[in-house]
Design a protein around this motif. Structure first.
Motif, PDB file in Angstrom:
ATOM      1  N   CYS A 157      40.136  32.482  28.747  1.00  0.00           N
ATOM      2  CA  CYS A 157      40.574  33.813  29.419  1.00  0.00           C
ATOM      3  C   CYS A 157      42.045  34.174  29.459  1.00  0.00           C
ATOM      4  O   CYS A 157      42.119  35.399  28.873  1.00  0.00           O
ATOM      5  CB  CYS A 157      40.210  33.858  31.057  1.00  0.00           C
ATOM      6  SG  CYS A 157      38.439  33.567  31.441  1.00  0.00           S
ATOM      7  N   THR A 195      42.312  37.738  26.945  1.00  0.00           N
ATOM      8  CA  THR A 195      42.942  38.978  27.417  1.00  0.00           C
ATOM      9  C   THR A 195      44.210  39.129  26.573  1.00  0.00           C
ATOM     10  O   THR A 195      44.612  40.329  26.414  1.00  0.00           O
ATOM     11  CB  THR A 195      43.266  38.644  28.948  1.00  0.00           C
ATOM     12  OG1 THR A 195      44.021  37.433  29.015  1.00  0.00           O
ATOM     13  CG2 THR A 195      41.903  38.620  29.813  1.00  0.00           C
ATOM     14  N   PRO A 231      38.522  43.374  39.902  1.00  0.00           N
ATOM     15  CA  PRO A 231      39.794  43.426  39.227  1.00  0.00           C
ATOM     16  C   PRO A 231      40.187  44.976  39.587  1.00  0.00           C
ATOM     17  O   PRO A 231      39.784  45.818  40.130  1.00  0.00           O
ATOM     18  CB  PRO A 231      39.400  43.444  37.741  1.00  0.00           C
ATOM     19  CG  PRO A 231      37.947  44.140  37.791  1.00  0.00           C
ATOM     20  CD  PRO A 231      37.316  43.776  38.736  1.00  0.00           C
ATOM     21  N   LEU A 247      32.688  34.249  34.826  1.00  0.00           N
ATOM     22  CA  LEU A 247      33.668  35.190  34.509  1.00  0.00           C
ATOM     23  C   LEU A 247      33.278  36.129  33.305  1.00  0.00           C
ATOM     24  O   LEU A 247      32.622  35.540  32.698  1.00  0.00           O
ATOM     25  CB  LEU A 247      35.053  34.607  34.194  1.00  0.00           C
ATOM     26  CG  LEU A 247      35.363  33.665  35.007  1.00  0.00           C
ATOM     27  CD1 LEU A 247      36.791  32.938  34.693  1.00  0.00           C
ATOM     28  CD2 LEU A 247      35.653  34.171  36.684  1.00  0.00           C
ATOM     29  N   LEU A 301      33.878  39.184  30.435  1.00  0.00           N
ATOM     30  CA  LEU A 301      34.833  39.843  29.717  1.00  0.00           C
ATOM     31  C   LEU A 301      34.259  40.861  28.828  1.00  0.00           C
ATOM     32  O   LEU A 301      33.171  40.388  28.091  1.00  0.00           O
ATOM     33  CB  LEU A 301      35.991  39.227  28.869  1.00  0.00           C
ATOM     34  CG  LEU A 301      36.801  38.178  29.799  1.00  0.00           C
ATOM     35  CD1 LEU A 301      37.407  36.875  29.063  1.00  0.00           C
ATOM     36  CD2 LEU A 301      37.945  38.986  30.376  1.00  0.00           C
ATOM     37  N   HIS A 331      46.119  36.921  36.475  1.00  0.00           N
ATOM     38  CA  HIS A 331      45.296  37.946  36.853  1.00  0.00           C
ATOM     39  C   HIS A 331      44.994  37.988  38.296  1.00  0.00           C
ATOM     40  O   HIS A 331      44.785  37.055  38.856  1.00  0.00           O
ATOM     41  CB  HIS A 331      43.984  37.841  36.022  1.00  0.00           C
ATOM     42  CG  HIS A 331      44.093  38.112  34.470  1.00  0.00           C
ATOM     43  ND1 HIS A 331      44.221  39.342  33.961  1.00  0.00           N
ATOM     44  CD2 HIS A 331      44.361  37.097  33.348  1.00  0.00           C
ATOM     45  CE1 HIS A 331      44.402  39.425  32.715  1.00  0.00           C
ATOM     46  NE2 HIS A 331      44.308  37.800  32.354  1.00  0.00           N
ATOM     47  N   TRP A 358      38.537  42.669  32.026  1.00  0.00           N
ATOM     48  CA  TRP A 358      37.364  42.206  32.723  1.00  0.00           C
ATOM     49  C   TRP A 358      36.559  43.338  32.874  1.00  0.00           C
ATOM     50  O   TRP A 358      36.819  44.400  32.975  1.00  0.00           O
ATOM     51  CB  TRP A 358      38.207  41.946  34.190  1.00  0.00           C
ATOM     52  CG  TRP A 358      39.092  40.720  34.376  1.00  0.00           C
ATOM     53  CD1 TRP A 358      40.419  40.889  34.125  1.00  0.00           C
ATOM     54  CD2 TRP A 358      38.928  39.492  34.248  1.00  0.00           C
ATOM     55  NE1 TRP A 358      41.021  39.783  34.178  1.00  0.00           N
ATOM     56  CE2 TRP A 358      39.913  38.945  34.098  1.00  0.00           C
ATOM     57  CE3 TRP A 358      37.551  38.573  33.966  1.00  0.00           C
ATOM     58  CZ2 TRP A 358      40.318  37.411  33.799  1.00  0.00           C
ATOM     59  CZ3 TRP A 358      37.886  37.435  33.860  1.00  0.00           C
ATOM     60  CH2 TRP A 358      38.907  36.623  33.506  1.00  0.00           C
TER      61      TRP A 358
END
Length: 447
Positions: free
Chosen positions: A143, A147, A377, A172, A174, A419, A153
């Protein structure tokens, strides 16, 4: 509805010989609407298969009667063209994600792994990049790299976590390049694979292979078959995509039927396996003396319906599945009924994120496989940054490697690497939690 499903099967099943399918269609006395066929093919994610078959027929002796199939072929051709345009954009970031996955030891699962069992992998529907890791450190590192590359997210399907016997697991999500018009999506599955309201698939096996022509570690055929069956149980309907996938997986004889049945029995899905396996067998022998009657008998001989359940029916399905899984986990009847009721409510509820009163802070009594904590998020926090931030000491608890719960008073926030998220079950997010999360976000930004 039986007839509509039959026609979609004849148009899109890879198990039915094209000539046999054409002959059966030509002999059918009545015809479903083109809209109904298009809708079921689209929802079943088999538009490419149906378009290819109709195009073969049109290039030969002409599309068989009735004439509704020619406009359907044109509509499907438009949809395939749109999908091709999307693939042109998505292929590069998806392959980049697969290379990063290989670097971090993550395995490819679900669609891209299933496609590797097709003679032409790109002929299968292409969806998300689904990756799996048994634990968190590799996923947190992945991650961080993703990112940094610009992935963000997802705000349509938030990351989420649950607990299995005290151990955190979850997913998770993305997307890239942004949430307004995402081109590609990654779903990172961590720990036991989650199925339905409270199901878990353990012991995921792996094998070396390729995905989108990228050398990759893939889930093995048995694991893929188990997940396919479990997902069908959760979705509640007999998908042509699932039937095509199961046929591709089992064509090479690499799966031990008895072992697969035993694994499916462990989470109450053996009847689903029987229905899928029997339907694939009936499709392969459709040209025999029993014809479509035998196919429809097999397709309806089980819990799965021929069309996706919706609304209250979908919630009832989730509740029944949760009850069965809970009992298999050893819960009492009353305990299983509690889980079933909560699952029924959850699958029928409005889960949109909205301001609310302070609620549970991920306390231990809420750390169960049937309680889904979505991680919201900053882009979706319902209050301005810094709203109602209360002073006082903040406590931290490591939930897993790289993941920490932060609490202060009634507020709760979660950090994953650098994050910050606000957790919620039912969609309510308190200003106190947003305030705490905003402070943590500011601290991370300065670091």
């Amino acid at each position: 509805m039986r007839q509509l499903w039959l026609w979609t099967a004849l148009l899109a099943s890879r198990s039915v010989d094209s000539g046999v399918a054409r002959a059966v269609l030509a002999s059918e006395p009545t015809t479903p609407s083109g809209d109904g066929l298009h809708d079921l093919l689209w929802r079943g994610k088999v538009i490419r298969e149906a378009h290819r078959r109709l195009s073969e027929w049109a290039a030969g002796d002409g599309v068989p009667a009735p004439a509704v199939l020619e406009p359907l072929r044109e509509r499907l051709g438009t949809a395939v063209g749109e999908d091709d345009a999307w693939r042109d954009q998505a292929m590069a970031p998806m392959r980049e994600a697969l290379r990063d996955a290989q670097d971090h030891g993550l395995a490819v699962m679900k669609g891209l792994a299933l496609a590797s069992h097709y003679d032409e992998p790109l002929s299968r529907h292409m969806g998300d990049v689904d990756l799996h890791s048994p634990d968190w450190p590799a996923v947190v590192a992945f991650c961080r790299r993703a990112t940094e590359r610009g992935w963000v997210w997802d705000v349509t399907e938030f990351p989420w976590v649950k607990w299995d016997k005290g151990t955190l697991y979850g997913q998770l999500s993305l997307v890239t390049p942004d949430n307004r018009d995402p081109v590609a999506r990654i779903d990172l599955h961590v720990g036991p694979y989650s199925v339905g309201p409270n199901g878990r698939v353990y012991g995921l096996g792996h094998a070396e292979g390729t995905a989108l022509e990228v050398p990759s570690r893939l889930c093995d055929p048995v694991t893929l078959a188990v997940i396919l069956v479990a997902h069908a149980a959760n979705d509640g309907f007999l998908s042509l995509k699932d039937l095509n996938d199961f046929a591709a997986l089992t064509a090479g004889g690499d799966i031990d039927a008895a072992s697969l049945a035993e694994t499916c029995r462990a989470f109450g899905c053996e009847p689903i396996l029987d229905q899928i396996r029997g339907t694939v067998a009936a499709l392969r022998t459709l040209g025999g003396p029993d014809g479509t009657a035998a196919l429809l008998a097999r397709a309806t001989a089980g819990p799965l319906t021929l069309v996706p359940p919706e609304g209250r029916n979908r919630a009832l399905l989730a509740g029944r599945f949760a009850y069965r899984l809970s009992r298999l986990d050893g819960d009492s009847v009353l305990g299983a009924l509690r889980v079933a009721g909560s699952s029924y409510r959850y699958y029928g509820a409005d889960l949109s994120v909205r301001p609310g009163k302070p609620s549970a802070r991920m306390e231990r009594r809420w750390r169960r496989p049937d309680v889904c904590w979505r991680l919201v998020p900053p882009e979706s926090w319902p209050a301005p940054a810094g709203a109602d931030a209360a002073g006082g000491p903040t406590a931290g608890e490591e939930l897993a490697d790289g993941i920490t719960r932060h609490t202060r008073g009634s507020a709760v926030a979660v950090t994953l690497a650098d994050h910050v998220f606000v957790p919620t079950v039912w969609g309510e997010v308190s200003p106190e939690s947003v305030g705490l999360a905003s402070e943590l976000l500011a601290t991370e930004s300065q670091a």
